[in-house]
Design a protein around this motif. Structure first.
Motif, PDB file in Angstrom:
ATOM      1  N   GLY A 316     -19.494-121.323  12.813  1.00 38.87           N
ATOM      2  CA  GLY A 316     -18.523-120.796  11.693  1.00 38.87           C
ATOM      3  C   GLY A 316     -19.198-119.750  10.754  1.00 38.87           C
ATOM      4  O   GLY A 316     -18.830-119.360   9.885  1.00 38.87           O
ATOM      5  N   LEU A 317     -20.225-118.891  11.397  1.00 43.57           N
ATOM      6  CA  LEU A 317     -20.921-117.829  10.595  1.00 43.57           C
ATOM      7  C   LEU A 317     -20.129-116.534  10.792  1.00 43.57           C
ATOM      8  O   LEU A 317     -19.635-116.423  11.987  1.00 43.57           O
ATOM      9  CB  LEU A 317     -22.408-117.804  10.886  1.00 43.57           C
ATOM     10  N   LYS A 318     -20.125-115.969   9.731  1.00 43.07           N
ATOM     11  CA  LYS A 318     -19.296-114.574  10.168  1.00 43.07           C
ATOM     12  C   LYS A 318     -20.317-113.504  10.291  1.00 43.07           C
ATOM     13  O   LYS A 318     -21.272-113.580  10.182  1.00 43.07           O
ATOM     14  CB  LYS A 318     -18.327-114.208   8.710  1.00 43.07           C
ATOM     15  N   LYS A 319     -19.668-112.254  10.701  1.00 42.13           N
ATOM     16  CA  LYS A 319     -20.642-111.199  10.883  1.00 42.13           C
ATOM     17  C   LYS A 319     -21.470-110.770   9.851  1.00 42.13           C
ATOM     18  O   LYS A 319     -22.403-110.268   9.972  1.00 42.13           O
ATOM     19  CB  LYS A 319     -19.670-109.954  11.698  1.00 42.13           C
ATOM     20  N   SER A 320     -20.697-110.786   8.533  1.00 43.67           N
ATOM     21  CA  SER A 320     -21.483-110.447   7.111  1.00 43.67           C
ATOM     22  C   SER A 320     -22.718-111.308   7.131  1.00 43.67           C
ATOM     23  O   SER A 320     -23.801-110.860   6.470  1.00 43.67           O
ATOM     24  CB  SER A 320     -20.642-110.547   6.090  1.00 43.67           C
ATOM     25  N   CYS A 321     -22.626-112.572   7.548  1.00 47.51           N
ATOM     26  CA  CYS A 321     -23.688-113.463   7.188  1.00 47.51           C
ATOM     27  C   CYS A 321     -24.999-113.158   8.342  1.00 47.51           C
ATOM     28  O   CYS A 321     -26.128-113.191   8.058  1.00 47.51           O
ATOM     29  CB  CYS A 321     -23.141-115.122   7.544  1.00 47.51           C
ATOM     30  N   CYS A 322     -24.685-112.645   9.246  1.00 42.03           N
ATOM     31  CA  CYS A 322     -25.613-112.153  10.451  1.00 42.03           C
ATOM     32  C   CYS A 322     -26.366-110.831   9.759  1.00 42.03           C
ATOM     33  O   CYS A 322     -27.304-110.618  10.058  1.00 42.03           O
ATOM     34  CB  CYS A 322     -24.896-111.779  11.748  1.00 42.03           C
ATOM     35  N   GLU A 323     -25.758-110.090   9.291  1.00 37.26           N
ATOM     36  CA  GLU A 323     -26.066-108.908   8.555  1.00 37.26           C
ATOM     37  C   GLU A 323     -27.202-109.230   7.678  1.00 37.26           C
ATOM     38  O   GLU A 323     -28.143-108.619   7.567  1.00 37.26           O
ATOM     39  CB  GLU A 323     -24.947-107.901   8.324  1.00 37.26           C
ATOM     40  N   THR A 324     -26.647-110.288   6.860  1.00 33.67           N
ATOM     41  CA  THR A 324     -27.730-110.479   5.702  1.00 33.67           C
ATOM     42  C   THR A 324     -28.921-111.313   6.199  1.00 33.67           C
ATOM     43  O   THR A 324     -29.973-111.104   5.927  1.00 33.67           O
ATOM     44  CB  THR A 324     -26.852-111.530   4.925  1.00 33.67           C
ATOM     45  N   LEU A 325     -28.715-112.039   7.276  1.00 31.55           N
ATOM     46  CA  LEU A 325     -29.937-112.740   8.134  1.00 31.55           C
ATOM     47  C   LEU A 325     -30.849-111.748   8.762  1.00 31.55           C
ATOM     48  O   LEU A 325     -31.994-111.765   8.557  1.00 31.55           O
ATOM     49  CB  LEU A 325     -29.290-113.629   8.984  1.00 31.55           C
ATOM     50  N   VAL A 326     -30.404-110.629   9.368  1.00 32.43           N
ATOM     51  CA  VAL A 326     -31.115-109.437   9.813  1.00 32.43           C
ATOM     52  C   VAL A 326     -31.621-108.891   8.835  1.00 32.43           C
ATOM     53  O   VAL A 326     -32.953-108.456   9.069  1.00 32.43           O
ATOM     54  CB  VAL A 326     -30.154-108.757  10.691  1.00 32.43           C
ATOM     55  N   ALA A 327     -31.208-108.512   7.623  1.00 33.82           N
ATOM     56  CA  ALA A 327     -31.764-107.714   6.674  1.00 33.82           C
ATOM     57  C   ALA A 327     -32.920-108.440   6.031  1.00 33.82           C
ATOM     58  O   ALA A 327     -33.985-107.955   5.291  1.00 33.82           O
ATOM     59  CB  ALA A 327     -30.578-107.357   5.816  1.00 33.82           C
ATOM     60  N   ALA A 328     -32.747-109.806   5.880  1.00 31.92           N
ATOM     61  CA  ALA A 328     -33.879-110.814   5.348  1.00 31.92           C
ATOM     62  C   ALA A 328     -35.162-110.581   6.048  1.00 31.92           C
ATOM     63  O   ALA A 328     -36.159-110.749   5.533  1.00 31.92           O
ATOM     64  CB  ALA A 328     -33.312-112.041   5.089  1.00 31.92           C
ATOM     65  N   PHE A 329     -34.818-110.499   7.360  1.00 29.38           N
ATOM     66  CA  PHE A 329     -36.228-110.628   8.454  1.00 29.38           C
ATOM     67  C   PHE A 329     -35.986-109.259   9.325  1.00 29.38           C
ATOM     68  O   PHE A 329     -35.774-109.387  10.407  1.00 29.38           O
ATOM     69  CB  PHE A 329     -36.184-111.847   9.182  1.00 29.38           C
ATOM     70  N   PRO A 330     -36.341-107.900   8.628  1.00 33.87           N
ATOM     71  CA  PRO A 330     -36.166-106.843   9.466  1.00 33.87           C
ATOM     72  C   PRO A 330     -36.882-106.566  10.751  1.00 33.87           C
ATOM     73  O   PRO A 330     -36.644-105.845  11.627  1.00 33.87           O
ATOM     74  CB  PRO A 330     -36.245-105.688   8.475  1.00 33.87           C
ATOM     75  N   ASN A 331     -38.231-107.216  10.524  1.00 33.56           N
ATOM     76  CA  ASN A 331     -39.113-106.914  11.703  1.00 33.56           C
ATOM     77  C   ASN A 331     -39.453-108.093  12.734  1.00 33.56           C
ATOM     78  O   ASN A 331     -40.129-107.895  13.631  1.00 33.56           O
ATOM     79  CB  ASN A 331     -40.452-106.933  11.195  1.00 33.56           C
ATOM     80  N   GLN A 332     -38.244-108.966  12.910  1.00 32.28           N
ATOM     81  CA  GLN A 332     -38.378-109.966  13.772  1.00 32.28           C
ATOM     82  C   GLN A 332     -37.414-109.910  14.975  1.00 32.28           C
ATOM     83  O   GLN A 332     -36.374-109.102  14.686  1.00 32.28           O
ATOM     84  CB  GLN A 332     -37.807-111.299  13.119  1.00 32.28           C
ATOM     85  N   PRO A 333     -37.860-110.363  15.971  1.00 30.70           N
ATOM     86  CA  PRO A 333     -37.098-110.155  17.252  1.00 30.70           C
ATOM     87  C   PRO A 333     -36.126-111.046  17.361  1.00 30.70           C
ATOM     88  O   PRO A 333     -35.662-111.700  16.619  1.00 30.70           O
ATOM     89  CB  PRO A 333     -38.106-110.161  18.480  1.00 30.70           C
ATOM     90  N   LEU A 334     -35.047-110.727  18.421  1.00 24.42           N
ATOM     91  CA  LEU A 334     -34.089-111.828  18.555  1.00 24.42           C
ATOM     92  C   LEU A 334     -34.501-113.232  18.614  1.00 24.42           C
ATOM     93  O   LEU A 334     -33.638-113.910  18.169  1.00 24.42           O
ATOM     94  CB  LEU A 334     -33.301-111.308  19.885  1.00 24.42           C
ATOM     95  N   ASP A 335     -35.335-113.539  19.583  1.00 25.09           N
ATOM     96  CA  ASP A 335     -35.661-115.025  19.886  1.00 25.09           C
ATOM     97  C   ASP A 335     -36.330-115.558  18.431  1.00 25.09           C
ATOM     98  O   ASP A 335     -36.138-117.032  18.282  1.00 25.09           O
ATOM     99  CB  ASP A 335     -36.686-114.954  20.727  1.00 25.09           C
ATOM    100  N   PHE A 336     -36.570-114.752  17.180  1.00 25.14           N
ATOM    101  CA  PHE A 336     -36.778-115.584  16.025  1.00 25.14           C
ATOM    102  C   PHE A 336     -35.753-116.179  15.490  1.00 25.14           C
ATOM    103  O   PHE A 336     -35.575-117.300  15.042  1.00 25.14           O
ATOM    104  CB  PHE A 336     -37.546-114.452  15.077  1.00 25.14           C
ATOM    105  N   PHE A 337     -34.499-115.329  15.507  1.00 22.70           N
ATOM    106  CA  PHE A 337     -33.111-115.779  15.150  1.00 22.70           C
ATOM    107  C   PHE A 337     -32.737-117.065  16.066  1.00 22.70           C
ATOM    108  O   PHE A 337     -32.222-118.088  15.392  1.00 22.70           O
ATOM    109  CB  PHE A 337     -32.132-115.205  14.813  1.00 22.70           C
ATOM    110  N   GLY A 338     -33.047-117.174  17.424  1.00 23.82           N
ATOM    111  CA  GLY A 338     -32.648-118.159  18.128  1.00 23.82           C
ATOM    112  C   GLY A 338     -33.506-119.636  17.735  1.00 23.82           C
ATOM    113  O   GLY A 338     -33.070-120.764  17.506  1.00 23.82           O
ATOM    114  N   ALA A 339     -34.786-119.333  17.262  1.00 19.69           N
ATOM    115  CA  ALA A 339     -35.832-120.354  16.824  1.00 19.69           C
ATOM    116  C   ALA A 339     -35.291-120.936  15.735  1.00 19.69           C
ATOM    117  O   ALA A 339     -35.602-122.065  15.383  1.00 19.69           O
ATOM    118  CB  ALA A 339     -37.237-119.693  16.948  1.00 19.69           C
ATOM    119  N   THR A 340     -34.938-120.119  14.795  1.00 16.69           N
ATOM    120  CA  THR A 340     -34.402-120.264  13.391  1.00 16.69           C
ATOM    121  C   THR A 340     -33.074-121.449  13.490  1.00 16.69           C
ATOM    122  O   THR A 340     -32.981-122.348  12.789  1.00 16.69           O
ATOM    123  CB  THR A 340     -33.905-118.983  12.582  1.00 16.69           C
ATOM    124  N   ARG A 341     -31.990-120.793  14.330  1.00 15.63           N
ATOM    125  CA  ARG A 341     -30.912-121.804  14.493  1.00 15.63           C
ATOM    126  C   ARG A 341     -31.317-123.171  15.098  1.00 15.63           C
ATOM    127  O   ARG A 341     -30.980-124.365  14.545  1.00 15.63           O
ATOM    128  CB  ARG A 341     -30.013-121.036  15.584  1.00 15.63           C
TER     129      ARG A 341
END
Length: 623
Positions: A316-341
């Motif tokens: 249920g997350l929108k694309k704007s939420c993903c932009e906020t999440l990526v901006a909060a952790f700019p130097n993290q790779p893709l698997d970081f966000f998978g581990a966060t979820r």
């Protein structure tokens, strides 16, 4: 004909299957007799009134409890007999042994990868272009050299391997995947042979099914890379050499102990895709242009947002939420966000464990189906993702800041290590200490040296004279060449004249196709008392009279009978060397040649012997 009709009717009424019950057998026999007894008398001849019989398929009745449903054998795997052990999921057609579900085929279909994931367009294009370019090069569609390997490298966790799998699934491509752990083995050479087998398996799959196939090697630098203080292994060297050889000859890959060197049986060209983090650790000739197409993959912010949105859009997350999440952790790779979820689920799992209790946790997780507990719906919000992301980022920072190894092994600090090395160098550079010897000690040393010298001179005088080694005579160089059967075959295929100096009887029995008979001996007697009498003069006279041997400068290949012709073939070669400029003797003679080649000049199969060796090398039902 009427009697034949009666016999045919009786035979058709027989029941082919047996019954374990004697009552069932009696009933079947009575039914056959009743059918045969329906007769009419016409003109004194007995005929059978042929009535069509309808056979119903045998079905096990519910009241029968025996294993085979009242039969001694099973007609087929799908005959309808209700039997679980040999026909069900244990050992029957529904078992994994019969269906092959758990057999290792090497091919990946990515059926476990769900739909809905996003592959960046430039990643998809790079993989698709590499695959199509190699296939077109194999079919002659493009005349330019094409690198066989696509090397995708980049930082950890940026989605290299997963995006390759998604790209292959989108293209309908069936790859064979190899991990870095398979590139080392306790048997030297096995990883290289494994790559050759899998490459040829992919080539056969492409030609047999008409579907795209490729070879994927994940984390190549971790498997065969050269790191600091790493001496490497034989397998890493062989794997480097195997990949380079496949790149240079992608359609002539050898397998096993037979090295493919002809152009008659080529394999299909198979694209190779490798992933890794740092390809500078690989052998430089492997990564050069022409063999490997290097591509550094680092997703942009927009690509990271699109991949993350495909991962969490079901939450249920929108694309704007993903932009906020990526901006909060700019130097993290893709698997970081998978581990966060995945970390968001920790609170719900802790609550489930608290409600169930540690004592009943086993039954709740792996017990019976009715006792298992399922997890409630987890609300994944942007705030929860940000909180879990900060926790993970803090743990990463703790690993970098709190380095307990520096505390436990302080002597390995760079400064202390440099000081220890300086102390060691100063100790080595220090001159050795000098020892002063007094006059009495020096006199004792001189006396000891004099006594040792006298004892050596006395021992030398009393010793027997040393045996004189006779010089071995130098072996006279042969006036002709001696070549193996491989070189002889090459000369034979190039059209060089071939002479057979064995007796005429041996020549007529079996020889090389196109060979000329120039017998250097005459055979008398039969098979049991044969005697070969050398006759070199007759051989030379026949050669001088034959116009085929007018050219004495061209090379000739001479076959003899090996041990059977030991009494005369050396003299024959000496005589031929005086006539022809270039005489070539085949090592082992014609008997050894025919063990590996047929009389027509074709190579024999590796597993088939010749003559008496058939009993040793060719296994049949008799031996």
């Amino acid at each position: 004909p009427r009697v034949a009709a009666v016999v045919d009717a009786s035979a058709s009424a027989c029941v082919t299957r047996r019954s374990t019950s004697r009552t069932a057998s009696t009933s079947a026999l009575g039914a056959a007799q009743t059918a045969a007894g329906a007769r009419a008398v016409r003109g004194g001849w007995i005929t059978q009134r042929r009535t069509p019989t309808v056979r119903e398929p045998h079905r096990a009745t519910p009241e029968r409890q025996d294993a085979l449903g009242g039969q001694d054998f099973i007609y087929s795997q799908r005959s309808g007999v209700e039997e679980e052990l040999f026909k069900g999921s244990v050992l029957g057609v529904d078992a994994d042994v019969a269906t092959g579900e758990h057999r290792e085929s090497g091919l990946r279909t990515f059926s476990n990868v769900g739909d809905g994931f996003y592959v960046p367009e430039r990643f998809m294009q790079r993989v698709a272009v590499h695959v199509a370019k190699n296939i077109l090069n194999d079919s002659g569609g493009i005349p330019v050299p094409t690198p066989l390997i696509l090397g995708i490298w980049g930082g950890k966790g940026c989605g290299k391997t997963f995006n390759v799998e998604l790209a292959c699934k989108a293209m309908g491509l069936t790859p064979i995947v190899t991990s870095a752990g398979e590139l080392e083995d306790r048997v030297a050479g096995e990883p290289g042979a494994l790559l050759r087998r899998r490459y040829l398996r992919a080539a056969r799959y492409t030609r047999e099914t008409g579907k795209l196939c490729c070879l994927i090697i994940n984390d190549l630098d971790a498997g065969i890379g050269k790191f600091k203080d790493d001496l490497g292994t034989v397998n890493s060297q062989i794997t480097h050499g195997t990949l380079m050889n496949i790149c240079d000859n992608p359609t002539m890959v050898s397998e096993g102990t037979v090295w493919r060197s002809d152009f008659k049986n080529k394999n299909a060209r198979v694209p190779i895709i490798v992933t890794g983090n740092d390809f500078s650790k690989l052998y430089a000739p492997l990564t050069r242009d022409g063999r490997m197409d290097l591509w550094y993959w680092t997703p942009s912010t927009a690509e990271m947002v699109d991949m993350l949105h495909a991962l969490v859009k079901d939450d249920g997350l929108k694309k704007s939420c993903c932009e906020t999440l990526v901006a909060a952790f700019p130097n993290q790779p893709l698997d970081f966000f998978g581990a966060t979820r995945a970390r968001v689920y920790d609170e719900a799992i802790r609550e489930m464990i608290f409600n169930v209790g540690l004592a009943d946790l086993n039954d709740a997780l792996v017990g019976e189906e009715k006792q298992r507990v399922t997890l409630d719906t987890v609300d994944i919000s942007l705030d929860a993702l940000l909180r879990c992301g900060r926790e993970l980022a803090q743990e990463q920072q703790n690993v970098n800041d709190i380095q307990l190894a520096r505390e436990y092994m302080r002597w390995q600090e760079p400064e202390e290590l440099a000081n220890a090395q300086a102390v060691e160098r100063s100790r080595q550079d220090r001159p050795p200490p000098t020892m002063e010897i007094d006059v009495e000690t020096q006199q004792l040393l001189d006396d000891a040296r004099a006594k040792m010298l006298q004892a050596s001179e006395r021992a030398a005088a009393e010793a027997p004279p040393a045996p004189v080694e006779e010089e071995e005579p130098e072996i006279e160089a042969l006036p002709w060449r001696v070549e193996n059967i491989g070189e002889a075959q090459r000369l034979y295929e190039s059209g060089v004249r071939v002479l057979d100096v064995r007796p005429v009887k041996d020549f007529n029995r079996e020889t090389l196709k196109g060979a000329l008979s120039t017998p250097a001996a005459v055979r008398t007697g039969g098979l049991s008392d044969a005697v070969d009498t050398p006759d070199i003069e007759a051989m030379l006279a026949a050669i001088a009279a034959d116009k085929k041997f007018a050219d004495k400068s061209s090379p000739i290949v001479v076959f003899h009978g090996a041990e059977d012709s030991a009494a005369y073939h050396v003299d024959a070669l000496h005589a031929l060397s005086k006539v022809f400029d270039d005489v070539i003797e085949v090592d082992g003679g014609l008997p050894f040649y025919l063990k590996h080649f047929t009389p027509s000049g074709k190579r024999r199969p590796r597993y088939v012997g010749y003559g008496s060796e058939n009993e040793e090398t060719f296994w049949t039902a008799s031996n």
